[in-house]
Write an enzyme that holds these catalytic residues in place. Structure first.
Site, PDB file in Angstrom:
ATOM      1  N   LYS A 137     -50.107  15.696  -1.260  1.00 31.80           N
ATOM      2  CA  LYS A 137     -49.982  16.604  -2.088  1.00 31.80           C
ATOM      3  C   LYS A 137     -51.523  16.963  -2.940  1.00 31.80           C
ATOM      4  CE  LYS A 137     -47.656  18.757  -5.634  1.00 31.80           C
ATOM      5  NZ  LYS A 137     -48.333  19.779  -5.325  1.00 31.80           N
ATOM      6  N   GLN A 194     -58.307  13.336  -3.870  1.00 30.35           N
ATOM      7  CA  GLN A 194     -56.936  13.600  -4.321  1.00 30.35           C
ATOM      8  C   GLN A 194     -55.878  12.361  -3.883  1.00 30.35           C
ATOM      9  OE1 GLN A 194     -56.369  17.037  -5.150  1.00 30.35           O
ATOM     10  NE2 GLN A 194     -54.429  15.967  -6.215  1.00 30.35           N
ATOM     11  N   LYS A 215     -56.359   9.876  -6.938  1.00 28.81           N
ATOM     12  CA  LYS A 215     -56.018  10.472  -8.348  1.00 28.81           C
ATOM     13  C   LYS A 215     -54.554  10.232  -8.079  1.00 28.81           C
ATOM     14  CE  LYS A 215     -57.692  14.385  -8.984  1.00 28.81           C
ATOM     15  NZ  LYS A 215     -58.186  15.619  -9.121  1.00 28.81           N
ATOM     16  N   LYS A 271     -55.442  18.342   0.718  1.00 31.65           N
ATOM     17  CA  LYS A 271     -56.147  19.710   0.173  1.00 31.65           C
ATOM     18  C   LYS A 271     -56.325  20.671   1.024  1.00 31.65           C
ATOM     19  CE  LYS A 271     -57.703  20.835  -4.277  1.00 31.65           C
ATOM     20  NZ  LYS A 271     -57.397  20.390  -5.372  1.00 31.65           N
ATOM     21  N   GLY A 325     -52.053  24.947  -6.621  1.00 37.18           N
ATOM     22  CA  GLY A 325     -53.215  25.880  -7.063  1.00 37.18           C
ATOM     23  C   GLY A 325     -54.512  25.273  -7.005  1.00 37.18           C
ATOM     24  N   ASP A 326     -55.607  25.741  -7.051  1.00 34.86           N
ATOM     25  CA  ASP A 326     -56.968  25.315  -7.156  1.00 34.86           C
ATOM     26  C   ASP A 326     -57.732  26.447  -7.602  1.00 34.86           C
ATOM     27  OD1 ASP A 326     -58.879  22.332  -7.132  1.00 34.86           O
ATOM     28  OD2 ASP A 326     -59.974  23.914  -6.329  1.00 34.86           O
ATOM     29  N   THR A 347     -53.708  20.319 -16.360  1.00 31.52           N
ATOM     30  CA  THR A 347     -54.822  19.668 -16.037  1.00 31.52           C
ATOM     31  C   THR A 347     -55.947  19.507 -17.291  1.00 31.52           C
ATOM     32  OG1 THR A 347     -54.682  20.549 -14.002  1.00 31.52           O
ATOM     33  CG2 THR A 347     -56.870  19.687 -14.552  1.00 31.52           C
ATOM     34  N   ASN A 396     -58.596  28.246 -15.447  1.00 30.29           N
ATOM     35  CA  ASN A 396     -57.147  27.384 -15.752  1.00 30.29           C
ATOM     36  C   ASN A 396     -57.570  26.219 -16.519  1.00 30.29           C
ATOM     37  OD1 ASN A 396     -55.263  25.129 -14.815  1.00 30.29           O
ATOM     38  ND2 ASN A 396     -54.061  26.903 -15.310  1.00 30.29           N
ATOM     39  N   SER A 427     -47.185  18.487 -11.455  1.00 26.79           N
ATOM     40  CA  SER A 427     -46.811  19.194 -10.299  1.00 26.79           C
ATOM     41  C   SER A 427     -45.736  18.044  -9.799  1.00 26.79           C
ATOM     42  CB  SER A 427     -47.925  19.086  -9.203  1.00 26.79           C
ATOM     43  OG  SER A 427     -48.755  20.707  -9.497  1.00 26.79           O
TER      44      SER A 427
HETATM   45  P1  NDP Z   1     -60.171  28.639 -11.514  1.00 33.89           P
HETATM   46  O1  NDP Z   1     -60.310  29.533 -10.459  1.00 33.89           O
HETATM   47  O2  NDP Z   1     -59.111  28.995 -12.566  1.00 33.89           O
HETATM   48  O3  NDP Z   1     -61.544  28.713 -12.307  1.00 33.89           O
HETATM   49  C1  NDP Z   1     -62.745  28.358 -12.022  1.00 33.89           C
HETATM   50  C2  NDP Z   1     -63.768  28.397 -13.096  1.00 33.89           C
HETATM   51  O4  NDP Z   1     -65.158  27.711 -12.671  1.00 33.89           O
HETATM   52  C3  NDP Z   1     -64.132  29.973 -13.091  1.00 33.89           C
HETATM   53  O5  NDP Z   1     -64.536  30.007 -14.568  1.00 33.89           O
HETATM   54  C4  NDP Z   1     -65.368  30.208 -12.114  1.00 33.89           C
HETATM   55  O6  NDP Z   1     -66.128  31.053 -12.255  1.00 33.89           O
HETATM   56  C5  NDP Z   1     -66.091  28.678 -12.164  1.00 33.89           C
HETATM   57  N1  NDP Z   1     -66.659  28.583 -11.031  1.00 33.89           N
HETATM   58  C6  NDP Z   1     -66.176  28.226  -9.790  1.00 33.89           C
HETATM   59  N2  NDP Z   1     -66.987  28.156  -8.787  1.00 33.89           N
HETATM   60  C7  NDP Z   1     -68.207  28.203  -9.358  1.00 33.89           C
HETATM   61  C8  NDP Z   1     -69.720  28.173  -9.055  1.00 33.89           C
HETATM   62  N3  NDP Z   1     -69.707  27.727  -7.632  1.00 33.89           N
HETATM   63  N4  NDP Z   1     -70.373  28.248  -9.746  1.00 33.89           N
HETATM   64  C9  NDP Z   1     -70.265  28.404 -11.182  1.00 33.89           C
HETATM   65  N5  NDP Z   1     -68.983  28.501 -11.557  1.00 33.89           N
HETATM   66  C10 NDP Z   1     -67.985  28.525 -10.819  1.00 33.89           C
HETATM   67  O7  NDP Z   1     -60.193  27.139 -11.127  1.00 33.89           O
HETATM   68  P2  NDP Z   1     -59.424  25.898 -12.040  1.00 33.89           P
HETATM   69  O8  NDP Z   1     -59.913  26.044 -13.284  1.00 33.89           O
HETATM   70  O9  NDP Z   1     -58.166  25.601 -11.353  1.00 33.89           O
HETATM   71  O10 NDP Z   1     -60.543  24.743 -11.301  1.00 33.89           O
HETATM   72  C11 NDP Z   1     -61.550  24.294 -11.891  1.00 33.89           C
HETATM   73  C12 NDP Z   1     -61.970  23.046 -11.394  1.00 33.89           C
HETATM   74  O11 NDP Z   1     -60.907  21.981 -11.769  1.00 33.89           O
HETATM   75  C13 NDP Z   1     -62.076  22.620  -9.743  1.00 33.89           C
HETATM   76  O12 NDP Z   1     -62.983  21.733  -9.707  1.00 33.89           O
HETATM   77  C14 NDP Z   1     -60.705  22.252  -9.560  1.00 33.89           C
HETATM   78  O13 NDP Z   1     -60.822  21.472  -8.159  1.00 33.89           O
HETATM   79  C15 NDP Z   1     -60.530  21.181 -10.622  1.00 33.89           C
HETATM   80  N6  NDP Z   1     -59.196  20.928 -10.944  1.00 33.89           N
HETATM   81  C16 NDP Z   1     -58.088  21.968 -11.052  1.00 33.89           C
HETATM   82  C17 NDP Z   1     -56.931  21.520 -11.333  1.00 33.89           C
HETATM   83  C18 NDP Z   1     -55.767  22.615 -11.487  1.00 33.89           C
HETATM   84  O14 NDP Z   1     -54.509  22.192 -11.843  1.00 33.89           O
HETATM   85  N7  NDP Z   1     -56.173  23.818 -11.564  1.00 33.89           N
HETATM   86  C19 NDP Z   1     -56.478  20.011 -10.949  1.00 33.89           C
HETATM   87  C20 NDP Z   1     -57.401  19.121 -10.980  1.00 33.89           C
HETATM   88  C21 NDP Z   1     -58.718  19.298 -10.782  1.00 33.89           C
HETATM   89  P3  NDP Z   1     -66.125  32.386 -11.485  1.00 33.89           P
HETATM   90  O15 NDP Z   1     -64.876  33.257 -11.635  1.00 33.89           O
HETATM   91  O16 NDP Z   1     -67.607  33.120 -11.758  1.00 33.89           O
HETATM   92  O17 NDP Z   1     -66.126  31.906 -10.088  1.00 33.89           O
END
Ligand code: NDP
Length: 451
Positions: free
Chosen positions: A95, A116, A119, A131, A170-171, A215, A246, A383
């Site tokens: 997962k 993961q 976690k 993943k 998603g991620d 999250t 997100n 999830s």
């Molecule tokens: P999204 O795609 O919704 O948002 C990602 C955000 O981070 C955007 O604002 C993006 O900006 C920014 N970002 C991504 N890469 C970079 C980078 N290299 N440098 C600067 N900014 C960056 O992703 P999520 O919110 O889902 O995920 C964010 C984090 O949370 C990740 O580490 C993910 O692994 C973790 N996570 C997510 C979960 C989930 O349920 N979604 C669960 C647990 C952890 P830009 O648009 O400019 O790229």
């Protein structure tokens, strides 16, 4: 074995893992951070080392890499690389999410899959760890291009997943829209309505209420639990949050609901600071509806907000910090700045956003530090609740899911806190999370034999 012998054994094991997995710095970092904390549990339970548990835990059960060809709106053919790393299934089906971002490579997917495993164990919900993703860049792509890419990606992935086998979600770069296209293609190829094969689905076709929020909400609940340990709460706390996706958006929503004041957001172009506090409705409109940039937020918000191109969000003074964008976004210099500005607690919404040096600095300065594998586990936990609802063909109310999420985050906090104390590291949530997650997976692996 003495503590020194165990540390030596772990160091040589780590060197071996580094050598076997060249050019995967993020994976090395994730493994190192865990191995560093395991000495006390390996001394207390020598059977773990005898069963080769660390070696087995650090080697994914299966790694799948495939070609993803697709056509853009002008008919041009592109070829991306798809990944799915099925890391460990001792506790349940693999997962973990899918990430679509140009930086994705095998090492990044392995670091995420490794995290993961621990976690998911911490949630106590019977899910293994995996993943996946692709180096596809969704930015600037039309809906039709995103759909064609997702369909091509699933055309290979479908043969490896299933509700009892491997359940992606998603991620970064993968939200409800992408899960919709992926689910549609899976259903078409297999001719099965198998809702539990993917989570993060939309309302009305198998999705769970509160999954999009989980999250971020969960991370704030973890932060609240850490503050409670110190006799404080979130009321009136100024928060720096990075990201604007997100996790960041729902982190801010929960912070506001609990009386805190998030004043920043960011994307890869820079950050916004808003002296009045982030206007979440405006940010959601720009990011979720228009799929725009945070610079537009500053343009439309008025005098209280300004955009700082290429800046570091951590330079904004705050009581608490919740990194919610991506790995290694908060380094030693940032930690020094935050500490100088009086930060009390840091909780990771993103996966491994804080570098090892920064973690060390926070812990030495007495800043409460919640590692992602505990603090952001609310997403995968809900999830798993989505899978439960799918299996029983029911749909829970938002209140029921939130109640479960609240209970799970409190349990995770208590588990980490108590485990850290039990192993002589009071207040160290990194050690607590690593050992507690490790024990659950390791005990299941021991019972299931050498496989
Ligand atoms: P999204 O795609 O919704 O948002 C990602 C955000 O981070 C955007 O604002 C993006 O900006 C920014 N970002 C991504 N890469 C970079 C980078 N290299 N440098 C600067 N900014 C960056 O992703 P999520 O919110 O889902 O995920 C964010 C984090 O949370 C990740 O580490 C993910 O692994 C973790 N996570 C997510 C979960 C989930 O349920 N979604 C669960 C647990 C952890 P830009 O648009 O400019 O790229």
């Amino acid at each position: 074995m003495t503590r020194l012998d165990t540390k030596d054994a772990l160091a040589s094991l780590y060197a071996e893992i580094e050598g076997r997995n060249p050019a995967q710095p993020e994976f090395h970092q994730a493994v190192h951070e865990v191995l560093e904390t395991l000495a006390p549990v390996l001394e207390a339970r020598p059977e773990y080392a005898e069963a080769g548990l660390i070696e087995r835990l650090c080697e994914p059960e299966r790694q799948i890499i495939f070609r993803v060809p697709w056509q853009d709106d002008r008919g041009r053919v592109h070829v991306n690389r798809g990944f799915r790393v099925e890391f460990n299934s001792a506790l349940g089906p693999y997962k973990g999410g899918l990430r679509f971002h140009p930086s994705v490579n095998l090492g990044i997917v392995k670091f995420l899959g490794f995290e993961q495993v621990f976690k998911n164990a911490l949630t106590g919900l019977g899910i293994g760890g995996g993943k996946g993703g692709s180096d596809f860049d969704p930015r600037g792509r039309s809906d039709a291009e995103i759909m064609r890419f997702c369909q091509s990606y699933m055309t290979e992935l479908y043969r490896h997943i299933g509700e009892h086998t491997d359940v992606p979600a998603g991620d970064i770069g993968v939200g409800t829209r992408e899960i919709g296209y992926l689910f549609g293609q899976y259903r078409r190829i297999t001719n099965r309505w198998e809702a539990g094969v993917l989570t993060g689905k939309g309302q009305g076709w198998g999705g769970s209420l509160i999954r999009p929020e989980a999250t971020g909400y969960g991370n704030v609940l973890f932060m609240a639990a850490m503050l409670r340990e110190r006799g404080e709460d979130l009321e009136g706390q100024t928060a720096v949050v990075s990201g604007s996706g997100n996790v960041a958006i729902y982190t801010m929503e929960k912070l506001i609901a609990l009386g805190a004041n998030p004043v920043t957001c960011s994307d890869s172009g820079g950050y916004v600071v808003d002296d009045k506090g982030i206007d979440l409705e405006l940010l959601k409109q720009i990011k979720e509806v228009e799929r725009g940039r945070v610079s537009e937020y500053a343009e439309r918000r008025g005098a209280s907000a300004r955009f700082v191109p290429n800046g570091r969000v951590w330079e904004v003074p705050a009581d608490i910090a919740l990194p919610s964008a991506t790995q290694n976004e908060l380094d030693g210099k940032d930690a020094e700045t935050l500490i100088r500005n009086g930060v009390k607690a840091v909780s990771e919404g993103a996966n491994m956003p804080t570098t090892p040096e920064a973690v060390q600095l926070f812990q030495s300065a007495g800043v409460a530090f919640g590692p992602g594998k505990a603090a952001n586990a609310g997403g995968v936990a809900v999830s798993a609740l989505e899978m439960t609802q799918n299996h029983s063909r029911t749909s829970w109310t938002a209140a029921r899911v939130e109640e479960e999420l609240d209970r799970i985050m409190r349990d995770i906090h208590t588990t980490c806190h108590e485990t850290a104390e039990r192993y002589g590291a009071p207040g160290d949530y990194v050690t607590g999370a690593n050992i507690a997650g490790f024990e659950r997976v390791a005990d299941a692996m021991l019972a299931q034999g050498v496989i």
